[in-house]
Scaffold this active site. Structure first.
Site, PDB file in Angstrom:
ATOM      1  N   SER A  72       0.839  -1.227  -0.100  1.00 45.32           N
ATOM      2  CA  SER A  72       0.129  -0.083   0.167  1.00 45.32           C
ATOM      3  C   SER A  72       0.781   1.151   0.033  1.00 45.32           C
ATOM      4  CB  SER A  72      -0.807   0.129   1.294  1.00 45.32           C
ATOM      5  OG  SER A  72      -2.155  -0.717   1.180  1.00 45.32           O
ATOM      6  N   ASN A  77      -6.061  -1.936  -2.131  1.00 48.96           N
ATOM      7  CA  ASN A  77      -6.550  -3.050  -2.946  1.00 48.96           C
ATOM      8  C   ASN A  77      -5.801  -4.390  -2.799  1.00 48.96           C
ATOM      9  OD1 ASN A  77      -8.837  -1.516  -3.249  1.00 48.96           O
ATOM     10  ND2 ASN A  77      -8.184  -0.567  -5.077  1.00 48.96           N
ATOM     11  N   ASP A  95       6.154  -5.857  -5.405  1.00 50.05           N
ATOM     12  CA  ASP A  95       5.610  -4.243  -5.259  1.00 50.05           C
ATOM     13  C   ASP A  95       6.977  -3.662  -5.678  1.00 50.05           C
ATOM     14  OD1 ASP A  95       3.249  -2.731  -3.546  1.00 50.05           O
ATOM     15  OD2 ASP A  95       5.120  -1.492  -3.985  1.00 50.05           O
ATOM     16  N   TYR A 130      -5.719   8.148 -17.419  1.00 48.77           N
ATOM     17  CA  TYR A 130      -6.316   6.883 -16.438  1.00 48.77           C
ATOM     18  C   TYR A 130      -7.531   6.500 -16.982  1.00 48.77           C
ATOM     19  CZ  TYR A 130      -7.392   5.040 -11.921  1.00 48.77           C
ATOM     20  OH  TYR A 130      -7.513   4.210 -11.001  1.00 48.77           O
ATOM     21  N   PRO A 141      -5.429   3.714   1.429  1.00 48.15           N
ATOM     22  CA  PRO A 141      -4.387   4.871   1.824  1.00 48.15           C
ATOM     23  C   PRO A 141      -4.312   5.766   0.787  1.00 48.15           C
ATOM     24  CG  PRO A 141      -3.732   2.320   2.535  1.00 48.15           C
ATOM     25  CD  PRO A 141      -4.966   2.458   1.480  1.00 48.15           C
ATOM     26  N   ARG A 174      -2.507  10.474  -1.668  1.00 50.76           N
ATOM     27  CA  ARG A 174      -2.284  11.113  -2.683  1.00 50.76           C
ATOM     28  C   ARG A 174      -3.435  12.079  -3.270  1.00 50.76           C
ATOM     29  NH1 ARG A 174      -2.766   9.420  -7.589  1.00 50.76           N
ATOM     30  NH2 ARG A 174      -2.622   7.392  -7.221  1.00 50.76           N
TER      31      ARG A 174
HETATM   32  N1  LIG Z   1      -8.266   3.570  -4.066  1.00 48.86           N
HETATM   33  C1  LIG Z   1      -9.250   3.725  -5.130  1.00 48.86           C
HETATM   34  O1  LIG Z   1      -9.751   4.434  -4.794  1.00 48.86           O
HETATM   35  C2  LIG Z   1      -9.118   3.109  -6.437  1.00 48.86           C
HETATM   36  C3  LIG Z   1     -10.544   3.227  -7.334  1.00 48.86           C
HETATM   37  C4  LIG Z   1     -10.474   2.645  -8.482  1.00 48.86           C
HETATM   38  C5  LIG Z   1      -9.423   1.661  -8.858  1.00 48.86           C
HETATM   39  N2  LIG Z   1      -8.273   1.585  -8.255  1.00 48.86           N
HETATM   40  C6  LIG Z   1      -7.003   0.666  -8.569  1.00 48.86           C
HETATM   41  O2  LIG Z   1      -6.574  -0.256  -7.653  1.00 48.86           O
HETATM   42  C7  LIG Z   1      -5.499  -0.538  -7.978  1.00 48.86           C
HETATM   43  C8  LIG Z   1      -4.718  -0.440  -6.554  1.00 48.86           C
HETATM   44  O3  LIG Z   1      -5.160   0.830  -5.920  1.00 48.86           O
HETATM   45  P1  LIG Z   1      -4.641   0.922  -4.448  1.00 48.86           P
HETATM   46  O4  LIG Z   1      -5.581   2.197  -3.736  1.00 48.86           O
HETATM   47  O5  LIG Z   1      -4.667  -0.143  -3.437  1.00 48.86           O
HETATM   48  O6  LIG Z   1      -3.404   1.743  -4.647  1.00 48.86           O
HETATM   49  P2  LIG Z   1      -1.950   1.797  -3.503  1.00 48.86           P
HETATM   50  O7  LIG Z   1      -1.173   2.836  -4.464  1.00 48.86           O
HETATM   51  O8  LIG Z   1      -1.973   1.853  -2.413  1.00 48.86           O
HETATM   52  O9  LIG Z   1      -1.160   0.257  -3.827  1.00 48.86           O
HETATM   53  C9  LIG Z   1      -0.524   0.042  -5.025  1.00 48.86           C
HETATM   54  C10 LIG Z   1       0.743  -0.579  -4.802  1.00 48.86           C
HETATM   55  O10 LIG Z   1       1.557  -0.709  -6.033  1.00 48.86           O
HETATM   56  C11 LIG Z   1       2.659  -0.331  -5.941  1.00 48.86           C
HETATM   57  N3  LIG Z   1       3.198   0.070  -7.147  1.00 48.86           N
HETATM   58  C12 LIG Z   1       3.193   1.212  -7.778  1.00 48.86           C
HETATM   59  N4  LIG Z   1       3.929   1.019  -9.036  1.00 48.86           N
HETATM   60  C13 LIG Z   1       4.447  -0.019  -9.219  1.00 48.86           C
HETATM   61  C14 LIG Z   1       5.132  -0.603 -10.123  1.00 48.86           C
HETATM   62  N5  LIG Z   1       5.372   0.039 -11.293  1.00 48.86           N
HETATM   63  N6  LIG Z   1       5.575  -1.893 -10.327  1.00 48.86           N
HETATM   64  C15 LIG Z   1       5.229  -2.551  -8.865  1.00 48.86           C
HETATM   65  N7  LIG Z   1       4.354  -2.189  -7.841  1.00 48.86           N
HETATM   66  C16 LIG Z   1       4.177  -0.813  -8.032  1.00 48.86           C
HETATM   67  C17 LIG Z   1       2.835   0.631  -4.961  1.00 48.86           C
HETATM   68  O11 LIG Z   1       4.158   0.836  -4.480  1.00 48.86           O
HETATM   69  C18 LIG Z   1       1.910   0.381  -3.882  1.00 48.86           C
HETATM   70  O12 LIG Z   1       2.412  -0.523  -2.874  1.00 48.86           O
HETATM   71  C19 LIG Z   1      -4.790   0.341  -8.847  1.00 48.86           C
HETATM   72  O13 LIG Z   1      -4.861  -0.321 -10.146  1.00 48.86           O
HETATM   73  C20 LIG Z   1      -5.917   1.675  -8.775  1.00 48.86           C
HETATM   74  O14 LIG Z   1      -5.906   2.218  -9.983  1.00 48.86           O
HETATM   75  C21 LIG Z   1      -8.044   2.324  -6.798  1.00 48.86           C
END
Ligand SMILES: NC(=O)c1ccc[n+]([C@@H]2O[C@H](COP(=O)([O-])OP(=O)(O)OC[C@H]3O[C@@H](n4cnc5c(N)ncnc54)[C@H](O)[C@@H]3O)[C@@H](O)[C@H]2O)c1
Length: 267
Positions: free
Chosen positions: A16, A23, A42, A162, A198, A203
């Site tokens: 995260s 997620n 990650d 996006y 988170p 962000r």
């Molecule tokens: N949070 C929301 O409201 C939301 C809504 C719709 C879709 N999503 C999608 O859900 C997914 C996860 O979201 P989240 O909120 O859990 O995000 P998050 O940013 O908390 O977790 C994502 C993880 O991915 C890692 N990461 C980023 N770039 C990377 C890379 N190039 N290689 C490997 N790891 C990498 C980060 O270090 C982080 O630990 C994303 O695809 C996001 O677009 C989130």
């Protein structure tokens, strides 16, 4: 129901961006609780390690692997490391992604490219190196993570790259599902709505909320028909269902997890 005993799940973005449950992190833990051995990738080594330690602490089996899902060589090496450790990959969850605002005029070309790569190419690379293994074994499940931003637009707020990439993920999943339908491999998309992960504090507050976290969070809760945002656990349970044997007749489709957000019209 929904057990994954004996299965190996490779989850990308398994950490995260901040304290709490993203997620990917929740998905890794839920798949482990269902009996899967989890290989969590990650780009942030500590974030992956935190997820691994939670799983180990609950008596599950997990490996944390640092790799940038944008780099083909690193993805290939990560898949090889998973196969070396566990000998198989049954479930691939392509979860890496994140949004940046902007339309074609104000968004620098490099940011457009980065957004498309982060949200689309990462899933392409995950599939590129995992699918041959799944095909050789005649089984496998891929779950790609999209966003409601790929289905509907928010008035007055533009995330062209996006939205395009997350809409692309849905078609990408369907194309894989078609290519592998007779090969024992299913591919579906989970479409999260407004989730209180988170990322919101980390962000979005900066991006959208003029640094007023409370107001942004209240606005996000209020804009969902059920009255509140979802969490990483809601996404994790949707992934678990699609990855399970109970979903064996489900491929080439989307599971929208949004509290009614996409169905709602303007108030
Ligand atoms: N949070 C929301 O409201 C939301 C809504 C719709 C879709 N999503 C999608 O859900 C997914 C996860 O979201 P989240 O909120 O859990 O995000 P998050 O940013 O908390 O977790 C994502 C993880 O991915 C890692 N990461 C980023 N770039 C990377 C890379 N190039 N290689 C490997 N790891 C990498 C980060 O270090 C982080 O630990 C994303 O695809 C996001 O677009 C989130």
């Amino acid at each position: 129901m929904f057990r994954l005993d004996g299965k190996v799940a490779l989850v990308t973005g398994a950490g995260s961006v901040g304290p709490g449950w993203g997620n990917g992190k929740a998905t890794a833990v839920v798949l482990a609780r269902a009996g899967a051995r989890v290989f969590g990738i990650d780009v942030a080594a500590e974030a992956a390690a935190e997820t691994r330690d939670i799983i180990l602490g609950e008596g599950g089996e997990a490996v944390a692997h640092r790799a940038d899902m944008l780099e083909a060589e690193q993805v290939e090496a990560a898949v090889a490391a998973c196969l070396e450790r566990f000998g198989r990959i049954d479930i691939l969850v392509n979860n890496v992604g994140g949004s940046a605002p902007g339309g074609p005029v104000d968004m620098p070309e490099e940011l457009w490219d980065r957004q498309i790569d982060l949200n689309l190419k990462t899933a392409f690379l995950g599939c590129k190196y995992v699918l041959p293994h799944m095909e050789a074994h005649g089984r496998g499940v891929v779950v790609n993570i999209s966003s409601v931003a790929g289905l509907r637009m928010a008035t007055g707020r533009v995330h062209s790259a996006y939205s395009a990439a997350k809409a692309g993920i849905i078609s990408f999943s369907k194309s894989i599902a078609m290519g592998y339908a007779r090969k024992g491999i299913r591919c579906n998309t989970v479409v999260p709505g407004l989730m209180h992960t988170p990322l919101v504090e980390h962000r979005l507050v900066r991006q959208l909320g003029a640094n007023d976290a409370e107001a942004l969070i209240a606005r996000r809760h209020a804009s969902v028909p059920v009255g509140h945002m979802g969490t990483g656990w809601d996404i994790a349970h949707a992934v678990l269902f699609l990855a399970s044997e109970e979903a064996k007749y489900i491929t080439a489709t989307e599971l929208v997890v949004d509290g009614g957000f996409t169905a709602a019209g303007p108030v």
